[in-house]
Design a protein around this motif. Structure first.
Motif, PDB file in Angstrom:
ATOM      1  N   GLY A  75      55.760  39.613   5.126  1.00 31.79           N
ATOM      2  CA  GLY A  75      54.656  39.210   4.270  1.00 31.79           C
ATOM      3  C   GLY A  75      53.516  38.512   4.982  1.00 31.79           C
ATOM      4  O   GLY A  75      52.966  37.545   4.458  1.00 31.79           O
ATOM      5  N   TRP A  76      53.165  38.957   6.180  1.00 32.37           N
ATOM      6  CA  TRP A  76      52.073  38.330   6.927  1.00 32.37           C
ATOM      7  C   TRP A  76      50.735  38.483   6.207  1.00 32.37           C
ATOM      8  O   TRP A  76      49.976  37.542   6.104  1.00 32.37           O
ATOM      9  CB  TRP A  76      51.952  38.926   8.326  1.00 32.37           C
ATOM     10  N   VAL A  77      50.437  39.682   5.742  1.00 28.95           N
ATOM     11  CA  VAL A  77      49.191  39.950   5.021  1.00 28.95           C
ATOM     12  C   VAL A  77      49.580  40.443   3.629  1.00 28.95           C
ATOM     13  O   VAL A  77      50.231  41.470   3.490  1.00 28.95           O
ATOM     14  CB  VAL A  77      48.326  41.024   5.741  1.00 28.95           C
ATOM     15  N   THR A  78      49.182  39.697   2.619  1.00 30.74           N
ATOM     16  CA  THR A  78      49.499  40.068   1.236  1.00 30.74           C
ATOM     17  C   THR A  78      48.207  40.215   0.446  1.00 30.74           C
ATOM     18  O   THR A  78      47.112  39.918   0.959  1.00 30.74           O
ATOM     19  CB  THR A  78      50.378  38.985   0.578  1.00 30.74           C
ATOM     20  N   THR A  79      48.319  40.639  -0.788  1.00 29.56           N
ATOM     21  CA  THR A  79      47.127  40.765  -1.627  1.00 29.56           C
ATOM     22  C   THR A  79      46.483  39.403  -1.877  1.00 29.56           C
ATOM     23  O   THR A  79      45.273  39.315  -2.050  1.00 29.56           O
ATOM     24  CB  THR A  79      47.479  41.434  -2.971  1.00 29.56           C
ATOM     25  N   GLU A  80      47.284  38.355  -1.887  1.00 32.23           N
ATOM     26  CA  GLU A  80      46.734  37.014  -2.077  1.00 32.23           C
ATOM     27  C   GLU A  80      45.865  36.582  -0.901  1.00 32.23           C
ATOM     28  O   GLU A  80      44.851  35.909  -1.075  1.00 32.23           O
ATOM     29  CB  GLU A  80      47.843  35.977  -2.312  1.00 32.23           C
ATOM     30  N   THR A  81      46.254  36.954   0.303  1.00 25.52           N
ATOM     31  CA  THR A  81      45.445  36.587   1.476  1.00 25.52           C
ATOM     32  C   THR A  81      44.184  37.419   1.564  1.00 25.52           C
ATOM     33  O   THR A  81      43.234  37.010   2.228  1.00 25.52           O
ATOM     34  CB  THR A  81      46.256  36.744   2.781  1.00 25.52           C
ATOM     35  N   LEU A  82      44.153  38.562   0.923  1.00 25.34           N
ATOM     36  CA  LEU A  82      42.975  39.426   0.947  1.00 25.34           C
ATOM     37  C   LEU A  82      42.062  39.194  -0.251  1.00 25.34           C
ATOM     38  O   LEU A  82      40.997  39.781  -0.329  1.00 25.34           O
ATOM     39  CB  LEU A  82      43.387  40.899   0.976  1.00 25.34           C
ATOM     40  N   ASP A  83      42.471  38.348  -1.193  1.00 32.90           N
ATOM     41  CA  ASP A  83      41.699  38.094  -2.399  1.00 32.90           C
ATOM     42  C   ASP A  83      40.601  37.077  -2.105  1.00 32.90           C
ATOM     43  O   ASP A  83      40.848  35.879  -1.989  1.00 32.90           O
ATOM     44  CB  ASP A  83      42.628  37.572  -3.504  1.00 32.90           C
TER      45      ASP A  83
END
Length: 86
Positions: A75-83
């Motif tokens: 889970g390094w890059v998730t939708t939360e980090t891209l939001d």
């Protein structure tokens, strides 16, 4: 992730990787020192080795899929980090 989903994603990485690998190691007839066939484009490859392209493609696709799978697991890059709306 189901193995069918992983296989489908790997095949997508493999199909994309073909286009990344194709331009490397290609020589034209002029670069190979061979006479061109009448009607042949100057940019046409002199020789095409399918086995070499498939091996290179499999290596690149496996590396990219490995990174994808590691990101899925850890889970390094998730939708939360891209939001960026927040």
């Amino acid at each position: 992730m189901k193995w069918q989903s992983a296989l489908a994603i790997y095949l997508l990485f493999w199909a994309f990787s073909v286009f990344l690998v194709l331009p490397f190691g290609v020589k034209t007839s002029e670069e190979a020192g061979v006479a061109m066939v009448p009607g042949q484009a100057q940019s046409a490859p002199h020789e095409f080795d399918v086995k070499r392209v498939m091996i290179r493609t499999t290596i690149v696709a496996s590396l990219l899929f490995g990174i994808f799978l590691a990101n899925y697991i850890f889970g390094w890059v998730t939708t939360e980090t891209l939001d960026w709306v927040n």
